[in-house]
Design a protein around this motif. Sequence first.
Motif, PDB file in Angstrom:
ATOM      1  N   GLU A  54      20.980   9.207   1.870  1.00  0.00           N
ATOM      2  CA  GLU A  54      20.874  10.108   0.711  1.00  0.00           C
ATOM      3  C   GLU A  54      19.685  11.063   0.814  1.00  0.00           C
ATOM      4  O   GLU A  54      19.677  12.106   0.177  1.00  0.00           O
ATOM      5  CB  GLU A  54      20.708   9.303  -0.589  1.00  0.00           C
ATOM      6  CG  GLU A  54      21.879   8.409  -0.960  1.00  0.00           C
ATOM      7  CD  GLU A  54      21.663   6.971  -0.488  1.00  0.00           C
ATOM      8  OE1 GLU A  54      21.022   6.761   0.576  1.00  0.00           O
ATOM      9  OE2 GLU A  54      22.151   6.060  -1.186  1.00  0.00           O
ATOM     10  N   TYR A  55      18.636  10.666   1.551  1.00  0.00           N
ATOM     11  CA  TYR A  55      17.407  11.480   1.581  1.00  0.00           C
ATOM     12  C   TYR A  55      17.526  12.525   2.705  1.00  0.00           C
ATOM     13  O   TYR A  55      17.244  12.267   3.875  1.00  0.00           O
ATOM     14  CB  TYR A  55      16.165  10.603   1.769  1.00  0.00           C
ATOM     15  CG  TYR A  55      14.882  11.372   1.518  1.00  0.00           C
ATOM     16  CD1 TYR A  55      14.483  11.685   0.219  1.00  0.00           C
ATOM     17  CD2 TYR A  55      14.093  11.810   2.580  1.00  0.00           C
ATOM     18  CE1 TYR A  55      13.327  12.417  -0.014  1.00  0.00           C
ATOM     19  CE2 TYR A  55      12.934  12.533   2.348  1.00  0.00           C
ATOM     20  CZ  TYR A  55      12.553  12.833   1.051  1.00  0.00           C
ATOM     21  OH  TYR A  55      11.404  13.565   0.823  1.00  0.00           O
ATOM     22  N   TYR A  56      17.981  13.710   2.306  1.00  0.00           N
ATOM     23  CA  TYR A  56      18.323  14.766   3.271  1.00  0.00           C
ATOM     24  C   TYR A  56      17.112  15.583   3.768  1.00  0.00           C
ATOM     25  O   TYR A  56      17.213  16.212   4.826  1.00  0.00           O
ATOM     26  CB  TYR A  56      19.356  15.732   2.609  1.00  0.00           C
ATOM     27  CG  TYR A  56      18.782  16.341   1.350  1.00  0.00           C
ATOM     28  CD1 TYR A  56      17.984  17.465   1.422  1.00  0.00           C
ATOM     29  CD2 TYR A  56      18.936  15.711   0.109  1.00  0.00           C
ATOM     30  CE1 TYR A  56      17.355  17.958   0.285  1.00  0.00           C
ATOM     31  CE2 TYR A  56      18.319  16.196  -1.014  1.00  0.00           C
ATOM     32  CZ  TYR A  56      17.526  17.319  -0.925  1.00  0.00           C
ATOM     33  OH  TYR A  56      16.889  17.800  -2.020  1.00  0.00           O
ATOM     34  N   ALA A 206      19.162  11.347  -3.734  1.00  0.00           N
ATOM     35  CA  ALA A 206      18.092  11.364  -2.724  1.00  0.00           C
ATOM     36  C   ALA A 206      16.837  10.674  -3.253  1.00  0.00           C
ATOM     37  O   ALA A 206      16.005  10.201  -2.475  1.00  0.00           O
ATOM     38  CB  ALA A 206      17.778  12.807  -2.312  1.00  0.00           C
ATOM     39  N   TYR A 207      16.718  10.621  -4.581  1.00  0.00           N
ATOM     40  CA  TYR A 207      15.548   9.994  -5.217  1.00  0.00           C
ATOM     41  C   TYR A 207      15.931   8.720  -5.972  1.00  0.00           C
ATOM     42  O   TYR A 207      15.121   8.178  -6.728  1.00  0.00           O
ATOM     43  CB  TYR A 207      14.848  11.015  -6.134  1.00  0.00           C
ATOM     44  CG  TYR A 207      14.219  12.120  -5.312  1.00  0.00           C
ATOM     45  CD1 TYR A 207      12.890  12.035  -4.909  1.00  0.00           C
ATOM     46  CD2 TYR A 207      14.984  13.204  -4.877  1.00  0.00           C
ATOM     47  CE1 TYR A 207      12.329  13.011  -4.110  1.00  0.00           C
ATOM     48  CE2 TYR A 207      14.436  14.189  -4.066  1.00  0.00           C
ATOM     49  CZ  TYR A 207      13.112  14.089  -3.686  1.00  0.00           C
ATOM     50  OH  TYR A 207      12.556  15.054  -2.884  1.00  0.00           O
ATOM     51  N   ASP A 208      17.179   8.283  -5.808  1.00  0.00           N
ATOM     52  CA  ASP A 208      17.635   7.032  -6.423  1.00  0.00           C
ATOM     53  C   ASP A 208      18.757   6.492  -5.545  1.00  0.00           C
ATOM     54  O   ASP A 208      19.930   6.528  -5.902  1.00  0.00           O
ATOM     55  CB  ASP A 208      18.119   7.291  -7.854  1.00  0.00           C
ATOM     56  CG  ASP A 208      18.318   5.989  -8.623  1.00  0.00           C
ATOM     57  OD1 ASP A 208      17.981   4.915  -8.073  1.00  0.00           O
ATOM     58  OD2 ASP A 208      18.817   6.040  -9.762  1.00  0.00           O
ATOM     59  N   THR A 280       5.471   9.342 -12.558  1.00  0.00           N
ATOM     60  CA  THR A 280       4.788   9.104 -11.285  1.00  0.00           C
ATOM     61  C   THR A 280       4.896  10.256 -10.282  1.00  0.00           C
ATOM     62  O   THR A 280       4.109  10.318  -9.337  1.00  0.00           O
ATOM     63  CB  THR A 280       5.324   7.822 -10.611  1.00  0.00           C
ATOM     64  OG1 THR A 280       6.748   7.902 -10.518  1.00  0.00           O
ATOM     65  CG2 THR A 280       4.944   6.588 -11.431  1.00  0.00           C
ATOM     66  N   GLU A 281       5.872  11.142 -10.433  1.00  0.00           N
ATOM     67  CA  GLU A 281       5.985  12.227  -9.448  1.00  0.00           C
ATOM     68  C   GLU A 281       6.839  13.375  -9.960  1.00  0.00           C
ATOM     69  O   GLU A 281       7.815  13.167 -10.679  1.00  0.00           O
ATOM     70  CB  GLU A 281       6.621  11.698  -8.144  1.00  0.00           C
ATOM     71  CG  GLU A 281       6.706  12.755  -7.039  1.00  0.00           C
ATOM     72  CD  GLU A 281       7.116  12.204  -5.673  1.00  0.00           C
ATOM     73  OE1 GLU A 281       8.078  11.418  -5.622  1.00  0.00           O
ATOM     74  OE2 GLU A 281       6.473  12.566  -4.673  1.00  0.00           O
ATOM     75  N   ASN A 282       6.454  14.589  -9.568  1.00  0.00           N
ATOM     76  CA  ASN A 282       7.329  15.762  -9.655  1.00  0.00           C
ATOM     77  C   ASN A 282       7.571  16.247  -8.238  1.00  0.00           C
ATOM     78  O   ASN A 282       6.643  16.298  -7.435  1.00  0.00           O
ATOM     79  CB  ASN A 282       6.647  16.910 -10.411  1.00  0.00           C
ATOM     80  CG  ASN A 282       6.462  16.583 -11.873  1.00  0.00           C
ATOM     81  OD1 ASN A 282       7.349  16.008 -12.514  1.00  0.00           O
ATOM     82  ND2 ASN A 282       5.309  16.940 -12.410  1.00  0.00           N
ATOM     83  N   SER A 283       8.809  16.588  -7.943  1.00  0.00           N
ATOM     84  CA  SER A 283       9.126  17.153  -6.638  1.00  0.00           C
ATOM     85  C   SER A 283       9.929  18.432  -6.896  1.00  0.00           C
ATOM     86  O   SER A 283      11.114  18.384  -7.202  1.00  0.00           O
ATOM     87  CB  SER A 283       9.917  16.130  -5.822  1.00  0.00           C
ATOM     88  OG  SER A 283      10.136  16.600  -4.514  1.00  0.00           O
ATOM     89  N   TYR A 284       9.226  19.568  -6.807  1.00  0.00           N
ATOM     90  CA  TYR A 284       9.839  20.864  -7.137  1.00  0.00           C
ATOM     91  C   TYR A 284      10.776  21.319  -6.036  1.00  0.00           C
ATOM     92  O   TYR A 284      10.492  21.146  -4.846  1.00  0.00           O
ATOM     93  CB  TYR A 284       8.755  21.931  -7.343  1.00  0.00           C
ATOM     94  CG  TYR A 284       8.047  21.789  -8.674  1.00  0.00           C
ATOM     95  CD1 TYR A 284       8.432  22.554  -9.765  1.00  0.00           C
ATOM     96  CD2 TYR A 284       7.019  20.872  -8.837  1.00  0.00           C
ATOM     97  CE1 TYR A 284       7.796  22.411 -10.998  1.00  0.00           C
ATOM     98  CE2 TYR A 284       6.382  20.719 -10.058  1.00  0.00           C
ATOM     99  CZ  TYR A 284       6.773  21.494 -11.138  1.00  0.00           C
ATOM    100  OH  TYR A 284       6.149  21.345 -12.343  1.00  0.00           O
TER     101      TYR A 284
HETATM  102  C1  AVJ Z   1       6.560  13.514   0.436  1.00  0.00           C
HETATM  103  C2  AVJ Z   1       6.508  14.759  -1.596  1.00  0.00           C
HETATM  104  C3  AVJ Z   1       7.961  15.438   0.176  1.00  0.00           C
HETATM  105  O1  AVJ Z   1       9.127  14.742  -2.890  1.00  0.00           O
HETATM  106  O2  AVJ Z   1      10.684  14.291  -1.449  1.00  0.00           O
HETATM  107  C4  AVJ Z   1      10.374  10.928  -1.547  1.00  0.00           C
HETATM  108  C5  AVJ Z   1       8.100  12.154  -1.728  1.00  0.00           C
HETATM  109  N1  AVJ Z   1       9.308  10.748  -3.394  1.00  0.00           N
HETATM  110  N2  AVJ Z   1      11.101  10.167  -2.374  1.00  0.00           N
HETATM  111  C6  AVJ Z   1       9.526  14.195  -1.850  1.00  0.00           C
HETATM  112  C7  AVJ Z   1       9.237  11.297  -2.201  1.00  0.00           C
HETATM  113  C8  AVJ Z   1      10.444  10.049  -3.486  1.00  0.00           C
HETATM  114  C9  AVJ Z   1       8.518  13.397  -1.013  1.00  0.00           C
HETATM  115  N3  AVJ Z   1       7.382  14.265  -0.527  1.00  0.00           N
END
Ligand code: AVJ
Length: 320
Positions: A54-56, A206-208, A280-284
Amino acid sequence: MRRPTFIQLHRVDDRALADEAAAGLQARPAHVSPKFFYDALGSRLFDAITELDEYYPTRTEAAIFATQGDVIAQAALAATGARPVLVDLGAGNCAKAARLFPRLEPRRYVAVDISVEFLRQALDQLQRDHPGTEMVGVGLDFSARLALPEEAVDGPALVFYPGSSIGNFAPADALRLLREAREAAQDGALLIGVDLVKPKAVVEPAYDDALGVTAAFNLNLLKHLNRLLGADFALADWRHLALFDETQSRIEMHLQARRALTVRWPGGERRFAPGERLHTENSYKWRSEDFAALLERAGYAGVRHWTDERGWFAVFLARS
Ligand code: AVJ
């Protein structure tokens, strides 16, 4: 035999980190910086994420370099001149930059990461493989400000910032970092990987992911905070959430309290209502025209980019 040089700027101070985490936990809404993901286990969980179906992003960026790397390297060298200084932001194991060495033949390689300890092994090995390149490791947390030591860059540089790590910065902070990178590159260039806007049905998994590796990566932050802060987070009380906010064009990761609970640590506590979240995170995710405009606002010229067939990820090159 040449040996790498190591420069540690502002040592990472656990006390300051703990204070920063505590302040975020007590804020409303509660939030902590994504840098708290990366303890030893968190770094390994991130590596596992990059191998998920899933993580492309990682694999798409690698494919762009594999298929268009010659053209990209030629364009980069045209901007910097032959044998540039290669500055690698967030270098880690230095593997992505190492793949550029045969094409760029850098005169000097400046690997930057939070701690020089992360860089020692990789730079020692790279030095053996590339005796003609000077190796410099710089320990610096550039998320607050990117200011390299004067002696690190002594000519036109190619600043390399792969992986869409720029996605962790809100647009105003991204602009600031890009300006600082432009100054660091002198009369050189920036080569940066950027994840692009795409349908929610692609981004959210990709994030779940189905295996739960990203959930483990997110929850592991609580174990890190327990250690760093002496907090008493119970992992079973928290659920992983990944939500794509289309208006802000970002994936948000949160941990959501499954019930009413209080987290305590020496000197503080925070009550969470059922369903309340810790961000915990933003990923733009950027549209390529918006990222090109951001680079121009940051003072770059000659902005070009390369993308994959699906238009999921872009590698930008811009003259500093
Ligand atoms: C390392 C910030 C590029 O945002 O895709 C991956 C971190 N967080 N899965 C991203 C991340 C959850 C990743 N970066």
